[in-house]
Design a protein around this motif. Sequence first.
Motif, PDB file in Angstrom:
ATOM      1  N   VAL A  48      33.186  46.445  40.897  1.00 13.13           N
ATOM      2  CA  VAL A  48      32.597  45.105  40.981  1.00 13.13           C
ATOM      3  C   VAL A  48      32.690  44.413  39.628  1.00 13.13           C
ATOM      4  CG1 VAL A  48      30.412  43.869  41.281  1.00 13.13           C
ATOM      5  CG2 VAL A  48      31.081  45.627  42.920  1.00 13.13           C
ATOM      6  N   HIS A  49      32.399  45.120  38.566  1.00 12.74           N
ATOM      7  CA  HIS A  49      32.449  44.532  37.231  1.00 12.74           C
ATOM      8  C   HIS A  49      33.844  44.029  36.882  1.00 12.74           C
ATOM      9  CE1 HIS A  49      31.584  43.860  33.006  1.00 12.74           C
ATOM     10  NE2 HIS A  49      32.681  44.523  32.732  1.00 12.74           N
ATOM     11  N   PHE A  50      34.863  44.837  37.143  1.00 14.15           N
ATOM     12  CA  PHE A  50      36.236  44.464  36.809  1.00 14.15           C
ATOM     13  C   PHE A  50      36.925  43.666  37.921  1.00 14.15           C
ATOM     14  CE2 PHE A  50      35.883  48.142  33.828  1.00 14.15           C
ATOM     15  CZ  PHE A  50      36.086  47.418  32.668  1.00 14.15           C
ATOM     16  N   ARG A  51      36.205  43.440  39.041  1.00 13.06           N
ATOM     17  CA  ARG A  51      36.744  42.677  40.182  1.00 13.06           C
ATOM     18  C   ARG A  51      38.019  43.287  40.728  1.00 13.06           C
ATOM     19  NH1 ARG A  51      36.171  36.700  37.664  1.00 13.06           N
ATOM     20  NH2 ARG A  51      34.071  36.999  36.879  1.00 13.06           N
ATOM     21  N   VAL A  52      37.953  44.595  40.962  1.00 12.03           N
ATOM     22  CA  VAL A  52      39.080  45.319  41.553  1.00 12.03           C
ATOM     23  C   VAL A  52      38.557  46.174  42.703  1.00 12.03           C
ATOM     24  CG1 VAL A  52      40.426  45.391  39.409  1.00 12.03           C
ATOM     25  CG2 VAL A  52      38.856  47.261  39.943  1.00 12.03           C
ATOM     26  N   HIS A  53      39.444  46.722  43.475  1.00 13.20           N
ATOM     27  CA  HIS A  53      39.092  47.618  44.572  1.00 13.20           C
ATOM     28  C   HIS A  53      38.682  48.976  43.989  1.00 13.20           C
ATOM     29  CE1 HIS A  53      39.561  50.019  48.235  1.00 13.20           C
ATOM     30  NE2 HIS A  53      39.398  48.860  48.863  1.00 13.20           N
ATOM     31  N   PRO A  54      37.724  49.667  44.613  1.00  8.49           N
ATOM     32  CA  PRO A  54      37.338  50.992  44.116  1.00  8.49           C
ATOM     33  C   PRO A  54      38.512  51.963  43.982  1.00  8.49           C
ATOM     34  CG  PRO A  54      35.722  50.230  45.684  1.00  8.49           C
ATOM     35  CD  PRO A  54      36.848  49.219  45.700  1.00  8.49           C
ATOM     36  N   ALA A  55      39.516  51.837  44.844  1.00  9.14           N
ATOM     37  CA  ALA A  55      40.688  52.707  44.738  1.00  9.14           C
ATOM     38  C   ALA A  55      41.400  52.505  43.404  1.00  9.14           C
ATOM     39  CB  ALA A  55      41.649  52.455  45.895  1.00  9.14           C
ATOM     40  N   THR A  56      41.353  51.288  42.871  1.00  7.63           N
ATOM     41  CA  THR A  56      41.961  51.012  41.576  1.00  7.63           C
ATOM     42  C   THR A  56      41.210  51.751  40.477  1.00  7.63           C
ATOM     43  OG1 THR A  56      42.672  48.840  42.345  1.00  7.63           O
ATOM     44  CG2 THR A  56      42.600  49.182  39.957  1.00  7.63           C
ATOM     45  N   VAL A  57      39.891  51.801  40.565  1.00  9.33           N
ATOM     46  CA  VAL A  57      39.090  52.516  39.571  1.00  9.33           C
ATOM     47  C   VAL A  57      39.423  54.003  39.620  1.00  9.33           C
ATOM     48  CG1 VAL A  57      36.760  53.102  38.821  1.00  9.33           C
ATOM     49  CG2 VAL A  57      37.260  50.789  39.644  1.00  9.33           C
ATOM     50  N   TYR A  58      39.542  54.563  40.826  1.00  7.52           N
ATOM     51  CA  TYR A  58      39.926  55.974  40.945  1.00  7.52           C
ATOM     52  C   TYR A  58      41.300  56.215  40.328  1.00  7.52           C
ATOM     53  CZ  TYR A  58      36.049  57.212  44.010  1.00  7.52           C
ATOM     54  OH  TYR A  58      34.802  57.475  44.522  1.00  7.52           O
ATOM     55  N   ARG A  59      42.228  55.283  40.526  1.00  9.48           N
ATOM     56  CA  ARG A  59      43.570  55.423  39.953  1.00  9.48           C
ATOM     57  C   ARG A  59      43.493  55.394  38.433  1.00  9.48           C
ATOM     58  NH1 ARG A  59      46.734  51.033  39.304  1.00  9.48           N
ATOM     59  NH2 ARG A  59      45.777  50.042  41.091  1.00  9.48           N
ATOM     60  N   MET A 118      25.051  56.124  33.442  1.00 10.21           N
ATOM     61  CA  MET A 118      26.275  56.448  34.150  1.00 10.21           C
ATOM     62  C   MET A 118      26.383  55.529  35.375  1.00 10.21           C
ATOM     63  SD  MET A 118      27.597  58.694  32.305  1.00 10.21           S
ATOM     64  CE  MET A 118      28.543  60.081  32.773  1.00 10.21           C
ATOM     65  N   LEU A 119      27.568  55.062  35.609  1.00  6.81           N
ATOM     66  CA  LEU A 119      27.819  54.117  36.701  1.00  6.81           C
ATOM     67  C   LEU A 119      28.637  54.750  37.808  1.00  6.81           C
ATOM     68  CD1 LEU A 119      28.850  51.134  34.443  1.00  6.81           C
ATOM     69  CD2 LEU A 119      26.655  51.431  35.575  1.00  6.81           C
ATOM     70  N   ARG A 120      28.435  54.245  39.007  1.00  9.77           N
ATOM     71  CA  ARG A 120      29.255  54.682  40.137  1.00  9.77           C
ATOM     72  C   ARG A 120      30.582  53.924  40.117  1.00  9.77           C
ATOM     73  NH1 ARG A 120      25.396  53.486  44.982  1.00  9.77           N
ATOM     74  NH2 ARG A 120      25.213  51.634  43.727  1.00  9.77           N
ATOM     75  N   VAL A 121      31.553  54.465  40.806  1.00  6.41           N
ATOM     76  CA  VAL A 121      32.877  53.837  40.890  1.00  6.41           C
ATOM     77  C   VAL A 121      32.747  52.419  41.442  1.00  6.41           C
ATOM     78  CG1 VAL A 121      35.104  53.934  42.072  1.00  6.41           C
ATOM     79  CG2 VAL A 121      34.153  55.999  41.034  1.00  6.41           C
ATOM     80  N   ARG A 122      31.910  52.254  42.443  1.00  9.00           N
ATOM     81  CA  ARG A 122      31.733  50.938  43.061  1.00  9.00           C
ATOM     82  C   ARG A 122      31.215  49.918  42.047  1.00  9.00           C
ATOM     83  NH1 ARG A 122      27.583  50.580  47.911  1.00  9.00           N
ATOM     84  NH2 ARG A 122      27.705  52.750  47.330  1.00  9.00           N
ATOM     85  N   ASP A 123      30.282  50.314  41.182  1.00  6.16           N
ATOM     86  CA  ASP A 123      29.736  49.406  40.176  1.00  6.16           C
ATOM     87  C   ASP A 123      30.813  48.957  39.188  1.00  6.16           C
ATOM     88  OD1 ASP A 123      27.228  49.808  41.340  1.00  6.16           O
ATOM     89  OD2 ASP A 123      26.751  51.460  39.978  1.00  6.16           O
ATOM     90  N   VAL A 124      31.656  49.875  38.775  1.00  5.79           N
ATOM     91  CA  VAL A 124      32.741  49.546  37.848  1.00  5.79           C
ATOM     92  C   VAL A 124      33.757  48.624  38.530  1.00  5.79           C
ATOM     93  CG1 VAL A 124      34.613  50.498  36.441  1.00  5.79           C
ATOM     94  CG2 VAL A 124      32.406  51.673  36.547  1.00  5.79           C
ATOM     95  N   LEU A 181      31.885  61.097  41.084  1.00  3.01           N
ATOM     96  CA  LEU A 181      32.340  60.732  39.744  1.00  3.01           C
ATOM     97  C   LEU A 181      31.416  59.679  39.172  1.00  3.01           C
ATOM     98  CD1 LEU A 181      36.195  60.401  40.241  1.00  3.01           C
ATOM     99  CD2 LEU A 181      35.001  62.109  38.903  1.00  3.01           C
ATOM    100  N   ARG A 182      31.139  59.774  37.893  1.00  2.38           N
ATOM    101  CA  ARG A 182      30.338  58.786  37.188  1.00  2.38           C
ATOM    102  C   ARG A 182      31.098  58.348  35.947  1.00  2.38           C
ATOM    103  NH1 ARG A 182      28.132  58.291  41.451  1.00  2.38           N
ATOM    104  NH2 ARG A 182      26.101  59.114  41.977  1.00  2.38           N
ATOM    105  N   ILE A 183      30.970  57.061  35.629  1.00 11.38           N
ATOM    106  CA  ILE A 183      31.677  56.474  34.508  1.00 11.38           C
ATOM    107  C   ILE A 183      30.633  56.006  33.487  1.00 11.38           C
ATOM    108  CG2 ILE A 183      33.216  54.591  33.800  1.00 11.38           C
ATOM    109  CD1 ILE A 183      33.318  55.519  37.362  1.00 11.38           C
ATOM    110  N   PRO A 184      30.825  56.284  32.196  1.00 10.21           N
ATOM    111  CA  PRO A 184      29.863  55.843  31.181  1.00 10.21           C
ATOM    112  C   PRO A 184      29.754  54.314  31.146  1.00 10.21           C
ATOM    113  CG  PRO A 184      31.444  57.375  30.247  1.00 10.21           C
ATOM    114  CD  PRO A 184      31.915  57.049  31.623  1.00 10.21           C
TER     115      PRO A 184
END
Length: 66
Positions: free
Chosen positions: A9-20, A1-7, A46-49
């Motif tokens: 960084v991977h997609f090169r977006v702001h963490p707020a975008t991942v939450y959206r 499971m990944l943190r929002v911040r890790d996702v 929140l954790r993301i697979p």
Amino acid sequence: MLRVRDVAVHFRVHPATVYRWIHQGFLPAFRNGQPFKPGDGATGALRIPESVLNSTETPEPTSEVA
């Protein structure tokens, strides 16, 4: 499971975008081991697979701003 911040960084977006993306249903997420449901009132991180990183595209198509 990944943190929002890790996702983010991977997609090169702001963490707020991942939450959206999570709230809009583009990304699956879990909170305290249970599937995340917006508005359920649960607290916790929140954790993301990790399987979302296997995708070569961002979860949401990017649009050009004129």
